[in-house]
Enzyme design. Structure first.
Site, PDB file in Angstrom:
ATOM      1  N   LEU A 357       0.644  -1.088  -0.013  1.00 57.23           N
ATOM      2  CA  LEU A 357       0.013  -0.043   0.053  1.00 57.23           C
ATOM      3  C   LEU A 357       0.854   1.420  -0.139  1.00 57.23           C
ATOM      4  O   LEU A 357       0.415   2.352  -0.491  1.00 57.23           O
ATOM      5  CB  LEU A 357      -0.794  -0.102   1.300  1.00 57.23           C
ATOM      6  CG  LEU A 357      -1.872  -1.207   1.384  1.00 57.23           C
ATOM      7  CD1 LEU A 357      -2.604  -0.847   2.565  1.00 57.23           C
ATOM      8  CD2 LEU A 357      -3.105  -0.798   0.095  1.00 57.23           C
ATOM      9  N   GLY A 358       2.120   1.160   0.451  1.00 61.04           N
ATOM     10  CA  GLY A 358       2.927   2.228   0.574  1.00 61.04           C
ATOM     11  C   GLY A 358       4.157   2.176   1.381  1.00 61.04           C
ATOM     12  O   GLY A 358       4.311   0.937   2.217  1.00 61.04           O
ATOM     13  N   GLY A 360       7.571   4.181   3.636  1.00 58.41           N
ATOM     14  CA  GLY A 360       7.983   5.430   4.314  1.00 58.41           C
ATOM     15  C   GLY A 360       9.359   5.187   5.163  1.00 58.41           C
ATOM     16  O   GLY A 360       9.974   3.956   5.025  1.00 58.41           O
ATOM     17  N   GLY A 361       9.728   6.109   6.035  1.00 56.01           N
ATOM     18  CA  GLY A 361      11.003   5.816   6.892  1.00 56.01           C
ATOM     19  C   GLY A 361      10.834   4.924   7.703  1.00 56.01           C
ATOM     20  O   GLY A 361      11.981   4.364   8.285  1.00 56.01           O
ATOM     21  N   PHE A 362       9.721   4.449   8.058  1.00 58.38           N
ATOM     22  CA  PHE A 362       9.376   3.292   9.179  1.00 58.38           C
ATOM     23  C   PHE A 362       9.407   1.855   8.367  1.00 58.38           C
ATOM     24  O   PHE A 362       9.706   1.066   9.147  1.00 58.38           O
ATOM     25  CB  PHE A 362       8.046   3.365   9.774  1.00 58.38           C
ATOM     26  CG  PHE A 362       6.851   3.501   8.850  1.00 58.38           C
ATOM     27  CD1 PHE A 362       6.432   2.160   8.265  1.00 58.38           C
ATOM     28  CD2 PHE A 362       6.303   4.728   8.321  1.00 58.38           C
ATOM     29  CE1 PHE A 362       5.291   2.203   7.560  1.00 58.38           C
ATOM     30  CE2 PHE A 362       5.286   4.618   7.605  1.00 58.38           C
ATOM     31  CZ  PHE A 362       4.728   3.552   6.889  1.00 58.38           C
ATOM     32  N   GLY A 363       9.451   1.850   7.269  1.00 61.75           N
ATOM     33  CA  GLY A 363       9.193   0.559   6.572  1.00 61.75           C
ATOM     34  C   GLY A 363       7.929   0.399   5.421  1.00 61.75           C
ATOM     35  O   GLY A 363       8.044   1.636   4.880  1.00 61.75           O
ATOM     36  N   VAL A 365       3.956  -0.697   4.335  1.00 59.51           N
ATOM     37  CA  VAL A 365       2.540  -1.199   4.672  1.00 59.51           C
ATOM     38  C   VAL A 365       1.761  -2.129   3.615  1.00 59.51           C
ATOM     39  O   VAL A 365       1.850  -1.705   2.436  1.00 59.51           O
ATOM     40  CB  VAL A 365       1.614   0.301   4.999  1.00 59.51           C
ATOM     41  CG1 VAL A 365      -0.020  -0.155   5.362  1.00 59.51           C
ATOM     42  CG2 VAL A 365       2.293   1.108   6.084  1.00 59.51           C
ATOM     43  N   LYS A 380       1.740  -2.946   9.179  1.00 57.41           N
ATOM     44  CA  LYS A 380       2.708  -1.926   9.020  1.00 57.41           C
ATOM     45  C   LYS A 380       4.252  -2.713   9.636  1.00 57.41           C
ATOM     46  O   LYS A 380       4.106  -3.144  10.697  1.00 57.41           O
ATOM     47  CB  LYS A 380       2.717  -0.750   9.860  1.00 57.41           C
ATOM     48  CG  LYS A 380       3.698   0.332   9.934  1.00 57.41           C
ATOM     49  CD  LYS A 380       3.620   1.316  10.795  1.00 57.41           C
ATOM     50  CE  LYS A 380       2.479   2.269  10.648  1.00 57.41           C
ATOM     51  NZ  LYS A 380       2.246   3.518  11.586  1.00 57.41           N
ATOM     52  N   ASP A 476       0.957  14.982  16.163  1.00 55.80           N
ATOM     53  CA  ASP A 476       1.546  15.061  14.878  1.00 55.80           C
ATOM     54  C   ASP A 476      -0.023  14.929  13.752  1.00 55.80           C
ATOM     55  O   ASP A 476       0.133  14.107  12.883  1.00 55.80           O
ATOM     56  CB  ASP A 476       2.316  13.703  14.475  1.00 55.80           C
ATOM     57  CG  ASP A 476       3.257  13.992  13.038  1.00 55.80           C
ATOM     58  OD1 ASP A 476       3.136  15.222  12.812  1.00 55.80           O
ATOM     59  OD2 ASP A 476       3.671  13.074  12.562  1.00 55.80           O
TER      60      ASP A 476
END
Length: 664
Positions: A357-358, A360-363, A365, A380, A476
């Site tokens: 699905l996408g 980012g910096g965390f890993g 999804v 995630k 946030d």
């Protein structure tokens, strides 16, 4: 001669072996507040402690028995040319190496200091930085820390940190860099390999960026650390000294600086890699290896082999006990895992990229379906190199696992597998709100959908602030953290930065967190997150959804960068606040749009006491309370002016709000 007896003379021996001097390597450019040292031959530096120049090389520590070393530019820099005038931005880059010896280095720091005579410092883990600040000594430092502080066990012992008048970092991250695809690559600072660091500070936006890369790599586009930081009080001092600090403990630690470039109000000049004394460092490395191979011969193989086995066994046992302790700590805070890795592996067809699905910096999804219930889920998959640390995800599990609200993304559980952490949520098939606001490939949200999303997020935030058993501060709130369900209803997500406290008790968060553009002014100044700082971010969010524009961006005509809230306020002053509404909206309720925009401006008021609480915001949006008329000038109150201002009454029974005009 004893094995260690000639170690103090090693720098002299190496110096004699390097007679070729690069006379053009170092340069101080007069009248420009610029320093360029491509090597340090005859550099004009003020050295103390164990710091010394070895031909072209700046050595901060090279001796045993708990030494520290400092090297500062011999003359002070002025960041404020005219008293009371603007503060200069600065940019610097340097190449360093840490370690080489049998005993690894503890780290070093780049410093801006109000003095070049640091007597209040400590060796070892404190990197030679002052152990405390006082009225006559303040400092800023970017530390490359390679030693674990036993008092702060959660701090990574291979990290880059930002320090202001304290040994505790205001922001830190595992050492490494983000490549062109956005993937994080860790860097071992203790390896003895040269690394380059860039530090860039913008005095206008109060933004500090720190970037790291391996030697001779191009500067990565994405910084390792990017944080709001107001250094005005430090930089407004009449003089500051720029330089470096390092320290060793009871064993020898090597900290070398190969090159350094610094500039005020501009980008630091790139270093000339061909002139940096890399060969000299390699010679030092060679001599160090020769010395320690001599030690091993004296010990003898029969003594070494059992010792190595015992040490290896002790390391394995310590690692096992540490992992057991971490698992127990995790389960105490978050409860036992809800899913097995096998369940999640099956649900995503082996984490197939087709179900991605996408990222980012965390890993990454993934979308998945649980085989036992046919329930759609989002997973995630947090990588070990995530920008967010274990603590952030523990906070998310602890908070989201207990709250229940129709406008909050529901956390179903988690799984830990080896070094990975996997978080399982309700699947939000329509993704994040920001894609619908800014991605031309997505359909345009109509007015009814936008208003519904705003009301939904307001309801969820009101629940967090007022209705749950404790106060939860999200910290946030932004469009990318609002996900859309099957019915295009908005749900607030990503609680990694959230903190909670009891009702009636002040929050204790003192670290600036959030996304630039949504950060309240008092949060940037004081670092204290409150319900009012969440309300500020929500006010910016409301304006963003109505206008279809990012909080900070470029003007439509390609001119200067602009602040969205200021632009909406100027539209109101010019006679039509609804002129700021997203031009892609073909039909909208003008009265509702005017209410949301004015309410967004009020929520993002510079004074926190004049922002309504979320219960009042809900009443205004649902027309259960009337927002009294107020003029644009009332939103320009100067917090430094001694004006009488009515306090906002925040209770469920309040129906109106009055703001006295107190403009500049």
């Amino acid at each position: 001669m004893a094995p260690f007896a000639w170690r103090p003379y090693l720098p002299i021996l190496v110096f004699l072996c390097h007679t070729a001097a690069h006379l053009h390597a170092s340069e101080v450019i007069p009248g420009t507040d610029e320093l360029v040292y491509n090597g340090f031959f005859k550099a004009d530096l003020n050295l103390d402690g164990s710091a010394l120049l070895i031909n072209d090389l700046l050595s901060l520590t090279n001796m045993p028995d708990g030494t520290n070393g400092h090297a500062f530019c011999s003359y002070p820099l002025s960041f404020q040319r005219i008293p009371g005038g603007s503060i200069s931005s600065f940019s610097t880059t340097f190449v360093v190496t840490i370690g080489f010896r049998r005993y690894k280095g503890h780290g070093l720091a780049f410093m801006l200091s109000s003095t070049n005579d640091i007597s209040d410092n400590s060796a070892g883990q404190f990197l030679g930085l002052p152990s405390s600040s006082s009225d006559d000594h303040v400092f800023f430092a970017v530390e490359l820390d390679t030693v674990l502080n036993p008092e702060f066990k959660d701090i990574d012992n291979n990290h880059v940190g930002i320090n202001v008048d304290s040994l505790l970092s205001v922001e830190s991250h595992t050492a490494g860099f983000y490549d062109s695809s956005g993937d994080f690559k860790s860097v071992e600072l203790r390896s003895g390999k040269p690394v380059q660091v860039w530090v860039d500070y913008d005095s206008k936006s109060y933004r500090l960026n720190v970037t790291l890369a391996l030697y001779s790599m191009p500067k990565p586009e994405l910084p390792l650390l990017s944080t709001p930081l107001n250094l005005s009080s430090l930089l407004s001092l009449s003089s500051l000294y720029a330089g470096f600090s390092a320290a060793s403990d009871k064993f020898t630690s090597d900290h070398y600086v190969l090159g350094w470039s610094f500039k005020l109000d501009g980008e630091a000049q790139p270093l000339d890699y061909s002139q940096l004394p890399l060969g000299l460092v390699k010679d030092l490395k060679h001599h160090s290896r020769f010395q320690y191979s001599g030690e091993m011969t004296i010990l003898g193989a029969p003594t070494i082999i059992p010792a190595v086995v015992l040490i290896a066994l002790a390391v394995l046992i310590c690692r096992y006990l540490r992992n057991r302790k971490e698992d127990k700590e995790f389960e105490i805070m978050c409860g036992p895992p809800s899913f097995t890795y096998k369940e999640l592996f099956t649900a995503t067809d082996g984490f197939n990229d087709k179900l991605l699905l996408g990222k980012g910096g965390f890993g990454r999804v993934y979308e998945g379906v649980l085989s036992n219930s046919a329930q759609s889920i989002a997973i995630k998959r947090v990588s070990p190199e995530s920008k967010q640390g274990k603590r952030e995800f523990m906070a998310e599990i602890a908070i989201l696992g207990r709250v229940r609200h129709r406008n909050l993304v529901q956390l179903l559980g988690y799984c830990r597998y080896k070094k990975e952490l996997l978080l399982v949520y309700d699947c939000m098939p329509n993704g994040s709100l920001d894609k619908y606001l800014y991605n031309k490939g997505k359909p345009v949200l109509d007015w009814a959908q936008r208003l519904s999303i705003i009301k939904g997020v307001a309801s969820g935030l009101c629940y967090l602030h007022e209705d749950w058993e404790r106060v939860i501060i999200h910290r946030d709130i932004k469009a990318s953290n609002v996900l859309l369900d099957n019915s295009m209803k908005g749900r607030l997500s990503d609680f990694g930065l959230a903190r909670f406290h009891d009702h009636g008790v002040d929050a204790h968060t003192t670290r600036v967190a959030g996304t630039w553009g949504y950060i309240a002014p008092e949060l940037a100044r004081l670092g204290k997150a409150t319900k009012a700082t969440d309300v500020f971010a929500f006010g910016i969010f409301m304006i963003e959804v109505v206008c279809g524009r990012q909080p900070i961006g470029m003007a439509v005509d390609g001119g200067e960068p602009f602040v969205l809230a200021d632009w909406v306020l100027s539209m109101w002053k010019s006679g039509s606040v609804t002129g700021a509404v997203d031009p892609k909206l073909e039909d909208y309720d003008q009265e509702d749009a005017e209410l949301v925009l004015k309410l967004g401006l009020l929520c993002s008021h510079s004074l926190p006491k004049l922002r309504p609480c979320m219960r009042l915001v809900m009443l205004y949006l649902e027309r259960g309370a009337r927002l009294n008329e107020f003029c644009p000038a009332s939103l320009s109150v100067d917090p430094d002016e001694d004006k009488e201002i009515d306090h906002v009454l925040c209770s469920s029974g309040a129906s109106t709000i009055t703001v006295l005009s107190g403009g500049r």
